[in-house]
Design an enzyme around this catalytic site. Structure first.
Site, PDB file in Angstrom:
ATOM      1  N   HIS A   1      16.136  36.262  34.468  1.00  0.00           N
ATOM      2  CA  HIS A   1      16.034  35.094  35.344  1.00  0.00           C
ATOM      3  C   HIS A   1      16.067  33.841  34.483  1.00  0.00           C
ATOM      4  O   HIS A   1      15.672  33.875  33.307  1.00  0.00           O
ATOM      5  CB  HIS A   1      14.748  35.136  36.175  1.00  0.00           C
ATOM      6  CG  HIS A   1      14.681  34.071  37.211  1.00  0.00           C
ATOM      7  ND1 HIS A   1      15.528  34.031  38.286  1.00  0.00           N
ATOM      8  CD2 HIS A   1      13.887  32.978  37.310  1.00  0.00           C
ATOM      9  CE1 HIS A   1      15.253  32.962  39.026  1.00  0.00           C
ATOM     10  NE2 HIS A   1      14.255  32.303  38.444  1.00  0.00           N
TER      11      HIS A   1
ATOM     12  N   CYS B   1      20.423  33.465  40.130  1.00  0.00           N
ATOM     13  CA  CYS B   1      19.950  32.467  39.163  1.00  0.00           C
ATOM     14  C   CYS B   1      21.038  32.033  38.189  1.00  0.00           C
ATOM     15  O   CYS B   1      21.240  30.831  37.966  1.00  0.00           O
ATOM     16  CB  CYS B   1      18.719  32.967  38.423  1.00  0.00           C
ATOM     17  SG  CYS B   1      18.997  34.393  37.344  1.00  0.00           S
TER      18      CYS B   1
ATOM     19  N   HIS C   1      15.798  26.320  39.850  1.00  0.00           N
ATOM     20  CA  HIS C   1      16.403  27.649  39.742  1.00  0.00           C
ATOM     21  C   HIS C   1      16.712  28.184  41.127  1.00  0.00           C
ATOM     22  O   HIS C   1      16.266  27.635  42.129  1.00  0.00           O
ATOM     23  CB  HIS C   1      15.469  28.594  38.986  1.00  0.00           C
ATOM     24  CG  HIS C   1      14.127  28.774  39.642  1.00  0.00           C
ATOM     25  ND1 HIS C   1      13.558  30.000  39.852  1.00  0.00           N
ATOM     26  CD2 HIS C   1      13.231  27.880  40.140  1.00  0.00           C
ATOM     27  CE1 HIS C   1      12.369  29.870  40.426  1.00  0.00           C
ATOM     28  NE2 HIS C   1      12.152  28.589  40.618  1.00  0.00           N
TER      29      HIS C   1
END
Length: 182
Positions: free
Chosen positions: A136, A82, A152
């Site tokens: 994340h 990510c 993402h």
């Protein structure tokens, strides 16, 4: 001269440490050309984006849809994690950002969900529900009356760069939204 965070936290931490040591001398002449913008960006809470717009960031990020997930990678030929995806997108425009997702936690100003806009970064915990640190992140593609959509690189079902709505799963992991644009 360009400074990349591709080596991860150690390189970023070392750079920050060197910058702090330079700053501690209170001699602005000791800041190198490289360190001054990085130092200023960390302490201003916003980074120099020059003439790059949030729309350009999102448009470029969308060209990377489908690249697979690969842990600890910022290389499109291998895949992205990510933060590697975020780093790659911003570095494409010569915009320097931290390499790991946790480093974004307090680096930039938080914005309320209803004020979040395209190009802002959305931060989440990792998949381990016992861990509350940022693990994340993604780039906001749109925000229509609090209905956020973000891009993402996920290790989940999509297994790569994808666009996802802020659904119940991600709402349960939501930490905050930060803006890097002046």
């Amino acid at each position: 001269m360009k400074f990349y965070f591709m080596a991860g936290c150690l390189l970023f931490t070392t750079a920050c440490s060197n910058i702090q040591e330079q700053n501690d001398t209170n001699d602005s002449a000791t800041k190198t050309t490289l360190a001054a913008p990085l130092y200023d960006s960390i302490h201003d809470g916003l980074i120099q984006t020059n003439s790059v717009t949030p729309q350009q960031i999102v448009d470029y990020a969308e060209t990377l849809i489908g690249i697979p997930y690969k842990y600890a990678s910022a290389n499109p030929q291998q895949g992205f994690d990510c933060s590697g995806f975020i780093t790659y997108v911003f570095n494409h425009f010569n915009i320097e950002v931290p390499r790991s997702s946790v480093e974004f936690t307090n680096a930039y100003p938080e914005v309320p969900v209803d004020s979040a806009k395209e190009g802002d970064l959305i931060l989440f915990t990792g998949t381990d529900s016992t861990e509350k640190a940022v693990g994340h992140m993604g780039i906001i593609v749109s925000n229509s009356n609090g209905s956020i959509v973000f891009i993402h690189s996920t290790s989940g079902k999509a297994n790569g760069v994808t666009i996802t709505p802020l659904n119940d799963y991600y709402k349960s992991r939501f930490v905050k939204i930060v803006s890097i644009f002046k």
